[in-house]
Motif scaffolding. Structure first.
Motif, short mmCIF file in Angstrom:
data_model
loop_
_atom_site.label_atom_id
_atom_site.label_comp_id
_atom_site.label_asym_id
_atom_site.label_seq_id
_atom_site.Cartn_x
_atom_site.Cartn_y
_atom_site.Cartn_z
N LEU A 1 -42.42 122.19 9.38
CA LEU A 1 -43.54 121.27 9.17
C LEU A 1 -44.37 121.12 10.44
O LEU A 1 -45.61 121.12 10.39
CB LEU A 1 -43.01 119.91 8.72
N LEU A 2 -43.71 121.01 11.60
CA LEU A 2 -44.45 120.91 12.86
C LEU A 2 -45.24 122.18 13.13
O LEU A 2 -46.36 122.13 13.67
CB LEU A 2 -43.49 120.63 14.02
N ARG A 3 -44.68 123.33 12.79
CA ARG A 3 -45.39 124.58 12.99
C ARG A 3 -46.67 124.63 12.16
O ARG A 3 -47.70 125.16 12.60
CB ARG A 3 -44.47 125.74 12.60
N ALA A 4 -46.62 124.04 10.98
CA ALA A 4 -47.80 124.04 10.11
C ALA A 4 -48.93 123.19 10.67
O ALA A 4 -50.10 123.43 10.36
CB ALA A 4 -47.43 123.56 8.72
N THR A 5 -48.60 122.19 11.48
CA THR A 5 -49.65 121.33 12.04
C THR A 5 -50.41 122.01 13.16
O THR A 5 -51.40 121.47 13.66
CB THR A 5 -49.05 120.02 12.57
N SER A 6 -49.94 123.19 13.59
CA SER A 6 -50.67 124.04 14.54
C SER A 6 -51.07 123.32 15.81
O SER A 6 -52.25 123.09 16.05
CB SER A 6 -51.92 124.60 13.86
N ASN B 1 -54.69 125.88 11.91
CA ASN B 1 -53.75 126.99 11.87
C ASN B 1 -54.29 128.07 10.95
O ASN B 1 -54.44 127.86 9.74
CB ASN B 1 -52.39 126.49 11.38
N GLN B 2 -54.58 129.24 11.48
CA GLN B 2 -55.18 130.30 10.68
C GLN B 2 -54.21 130.86 9.65
O GLN B 2 -54.61 131.58 8.73
CB GLN B 2 -55.67 131.42 11.60
N GLN B 3 -52.93 130.53 9.78
CA GLN B 3 -51.96 130.98 8.78
C GLN B 3 -51.80 129.99 7.63
O GLN B 3 -51.00 130.22 6.73
CB GLN B 3 -50.59 131.19 9.44
N VAL B 4 -52.55 128.90 7.69
CA VAL B 4 -52.49 127.89 6.62
C VAL B 4 -53.72 128.02 5.73
O VAL B 4 -54.85 128.03 6.21
CB VAL B 4 -52.41 126.47 7.22
#
Length: 796
Positions: free
Chosen positions: A502-507, A677-680
């Motif tokens: 989840l923290l990774r998704a917040t970029s 986050n460009q991966q989101v």
């Protein structure tokens, strides 16, 4: 010593005034060595009859009787007040014991009590008083140990404004009142006595505020933090006023004091470095060596002696040294665990009680017996103190209102700033010992301090709503404060992977940095002492395993990836299950967090189909945090990885369900972080009630302007907005089912759609109130998708 000699010594010491006069000033030096510490027991009295000494006439039994009787009486008062629901502080109960005993001496005329509690001061070394003074100094040192100097910075200008105005204005009013009295009438009190009274009334020492708030269990409230910070400001002001008064009287003395301060602060700095060295060399989970504790106590009393000799009011030296001890584990908490309860329960009551016994109660009974015909000291004192108190209360109250503190809390702050307790009692006793005030003024001020310390907590208890003890004045959420200051709570190993995902998704990035505190919560069983560990300061003992080894290593890897944009601090809390939510809320308040992330109490198998655990204790924790949290809260329902395991570069498909309202705004603010986050791939699914489609569409559009205005600044942004018009809950359910397999993560506000047609009928089937109506539907085991769900609640 036989009975005959015992009788002679009794007659010599207590019945022969001529011999005592002949001894002159050498009485103590000649007589005291011949007094035995203890009696020979019952046989002595039986052999001598009426001529022998009673056992309570010997020094050691006297000391034991004094300690035991004061302990039993103050504990009786303390338990009685708790049973009655009256929040009287412990030190007030101690002072009350002295007042009750003094009244017993005056009205009941019990000779043995008079001899034990009063006559020992005339003929023997003041052992109980010395022990009480020792406890008073130790209490100041321990207060310094528990003090977080950084709270003044956290409260900002509010505490500075309240602290300065609440001391300077009453101080000036007191001086003006004395000047006007001096010109218009003949005073029975001296200028120095008025100065002592003015200073006593104007001060609001941090230690007294902290004692009061701790006893009332509101020390971690927002206004409690402001009150303590304001107390620190008044301490600094009082310090500079005192120094300036010394310098103005004698410049040479001022130079000596300046050199003494410089030497002391160098000493404190060296002690601080020594304490940090002790912490670094104490392995995690291992106790601090006792020798370091004894060195700390010795240095505290040396500081007291230094201030008494070269500066002023010795207990301040012990308090200043206590500030040099890093609060919290492993060192500061050990000082408190080992010495605070024993000192507060056994020795400190001697100071509070015996100080009140020293007052001239016969003078007070006589003056109060005059009724409304007050004169002299009584009239001047009790016509002066209320005026200065009202000035202090009004100043504190208006200053709090001016800094936009709510009305009720402003009144409470005004009451707190006028509290009196141990500091004021110690200060007026010191002034009396230095012949700056008379016994009559000491007695009047002692009674005022006692009455004030009785009424102040009652007023606060009446005004304060305990259910709001973690409420903040300033908004702590992502919408008002875009910087991510997150508190991540880990209850079990399964939560580690989900929270990192989840923290990774917040970029986190340089433009949008993240400050994250990771709190590993471990349930403490039995009667063991709660423990709080900072993994930044303490390291595990070589060859041993840390309580939180997996948590530490996992989040360290995360920080290595985002080393330039994420700051991770890790802590472990071992506490009972019923107090975990208090620990979380207090920690979030003290760290300035604007988002608490909690894990849902249910755990699924890796495929997300079968529930493997249902922890009701964790559910109770989540509900309590939602009710009391000082900031926004997110509950994360983890059913499958939001990042595909086959390819780390694969996109994460996120859907924000937006109806409108505060919780949805907070969810939108969190989703806005993910857009960086460009991966989101973010999709905003807006559900618009059919009955107010045009009106709601305009309102929702205006609420989303903050998000949309950044689109042109993010060329890689992959967010889209989809509008659906909804007539009732059934249509909402169909829409969500139709997109159930399209996303890896759903984000929704906890109270999203409540009170609108969007959720009509869905509430009847809601299973978990902490998830809200839509969140409960998405997390249901009957919902076809196995996507994870994040339910967000904005700060209440």
């Amino acid at each position: 010593m036989d009975a005959e000699n015992a009788t002679w010594r009794k007659e010599f010491m207590w019945n022969n005034d001529e011999k005592r006069a002949e001894m002159g000033t050498k009485m103590f030096c000649d007589v005291s060595p011949h007094i035995m510490l203890n009696s020979h027991g019952v046989a002595e009295k039986m052999a001598s009859g009426s001529k022998g000494m009673d056992f309570w006439e010997y020094p050691l039994p006297q000391l034991e009787i004094i300690i035991l009787s004061i302990f039993l009486l103050w504990r009786l008062f303390d338990m009685l007040f708790k049973k009655l629901g009256v929040p009287i502080p412990k030190f007030t109960s101690m002072m009350l014991v002295g007042a009750v005993l003094s009244e017993m001496f005056g009205s009941m005329q019990i000779p043995c009590l008079k001899h034990i509690f009063i006559h020992y001061n005339q003929y023997m070394t003041k052992v109980p008083d010395t022990i009480g003074a020792f406890a008073f100094v130790l209490d100041w040192f321990l207060r310094g140990v528990t003090t977080d100097v950084g709270i003044m910075k956290k409260s900002g200008t509010k505490s500075v404004v309240i602290g300065i105005t609440s001391m300077i204005i009453p101080w000036q009013i007191g001086k003006l009142l004395y000047s006007s009295r001096e010109k218009s009438s003949i005073l029975t009190m001296t200028e120095m006595e008025y100065t002592v009274m003015t200073f006593t009334m104007s001060m609001t020492p941090f230690t007294c505020v902290n004692m009061l708030l701790t006893d009332l269990k509101i020390v971690h409230t927002d206004f409690g933090q402001i009150a303590q910070s304001a107390g620190m400001v008044t301490d600094l002001l009082a310090f500079f006023l005192t120094v300036s008064a010394y310098v103005s009287r004698d410049e040479t003395q001022g130079v000596k004091m300046g050199l003494a301060f410089m030497a002391f602060f160098i000493f404190v700095y060296l002690v601080r470095q020594f304490m940090l060295w002790v912490i670094r060399h104490t392995p995690e989970g291992a106790p601090v060596k006792n020798v370091y504790l004894y060195i700390g106590l010795l240095l505290a009393y040396l500081s007291y002696l230094y201030w008494s000799r070269f500066l002023f009011f010795g207990p301040l030296g012990a308090f200043a040294l206590g500030l040099a001890v890093p609060n919290g584990p492993p060192l500061g908490s050990v000082f408190i665990q080992k010495f605070d309860s024993f000192n507060e329960g056994i020795f400190l009551p001697l100071f509070g009680s015996l100080s009140m016994i020293k007052l001239d109660w016969s003078f007070l009974r006589k003056e109060f017996g005059n009724g409304r015909h007050l004169h002299g000291h009584m009239y001047e004192c009790f016509s002066f103190l209320p005026i200065v108190y009202i000035a202090k209360f009004a100043t504190s109250f208006l200053a709090a209102l001016a800094t936009k503190i709510p009305l009720r809390d402003s009144i409470i702050l005004g009451v707190i700033m006028g509290t009196k307790s141990s500091f004021e009692l110690g200060y007026v006793l010191t002034a009396f010992e230095k012949d700056r005030i008379s016994l009559e003024v000491l007695s009047l001020l002692g009674v005022y301090i006692l009455v004030n310390s009785l009424l102040t907590p009652m007023a606060i208890h009446f005004l304060y709503d305990r259910s709001k003890r973690f409420v903040c004045y300033g908004r702590r959420n992502l919408k008002e404060k875009p910087e991510m200051q997150t508190l991540v709570c880990i209850n079990k190993p399964d939560n580690i992977t989900s929270m990192i995902s989840l923290l990774r998704a917040t970029s986190p990035s340089k433009d949008s940095p993240m400050e994250c505190c990771v709190l590993h919560l471990i349930e403490l069983l039995g009667q063991a002492t709660p423990t709080f560990i900072s993994h930044q300061l303490q390291k595990p003992k070589p060859g041993s395993r840390s309580y939180s080894e997996n948590v530490i290593s996992s989040f360290q890897l995360f920080q290595e990836v985002y080393w330039d944009s994420a700051s991770i601090n890790m802590f472990t809390s071992l506490t009972s299950a019923k107090e975990m939510h208090e620990q979380i809320c207090w920690f979030a308040l003290s760290q300035g967090s604007n988002l608490i992330l909690l894990s849902f109490h249910r755990t699924w198998e890796p495929n997300g189909n079968v529930i493997i655990s249902d922890d009701q204790t964790l559910r109770s924790l989540n509900l309590n945090v939602l009710k009391r949290a000082p900031c926004s809260v997110g509950i994360f329902v983890y059913r499958k990885p939001i990042w595909q395991t086959k390819a780390l570069e694969s996109p994460c498909r996120v859907c924000l369900i937006y109806v409108g309202g505060n919780d949805d705004k907070e969810a939108l603010a969190l989703a806005d972080h993910m857009r960086g986050n460009q991966q989101v791939i973010l999709t905003v699914l807006r559900l618009i009630p059919t009955s107010h489609a045009d009106e709601s569409s305009l309102r929702i559009h205006s609420q989303m302007v903050d998000m949309n205005r950044h689109e042109d600044q993010r060329p890689g942004d992959k967010s889209t907005i989809i509008d659906w018009t909804v007539g009732d809950g059934t249509e909402t359910s169909k829409i969500l089912h139709s997109v159930s397999y399209d996303y890896d993560l759903f984000i929704v506000g906890r109270r999203s759609g409540v009170g609108t047609t969007v959720t009509r009928g869905l509430g009847d089937w809601m299973e978990f109130e902490e998830l809200g109506v839509i969140g409960d539907l998405l997390a249901s085991e009957y919902f076809p998708s196995r996507a994870s769900v994040l339910v967000v609640q904005q700060q209440e």
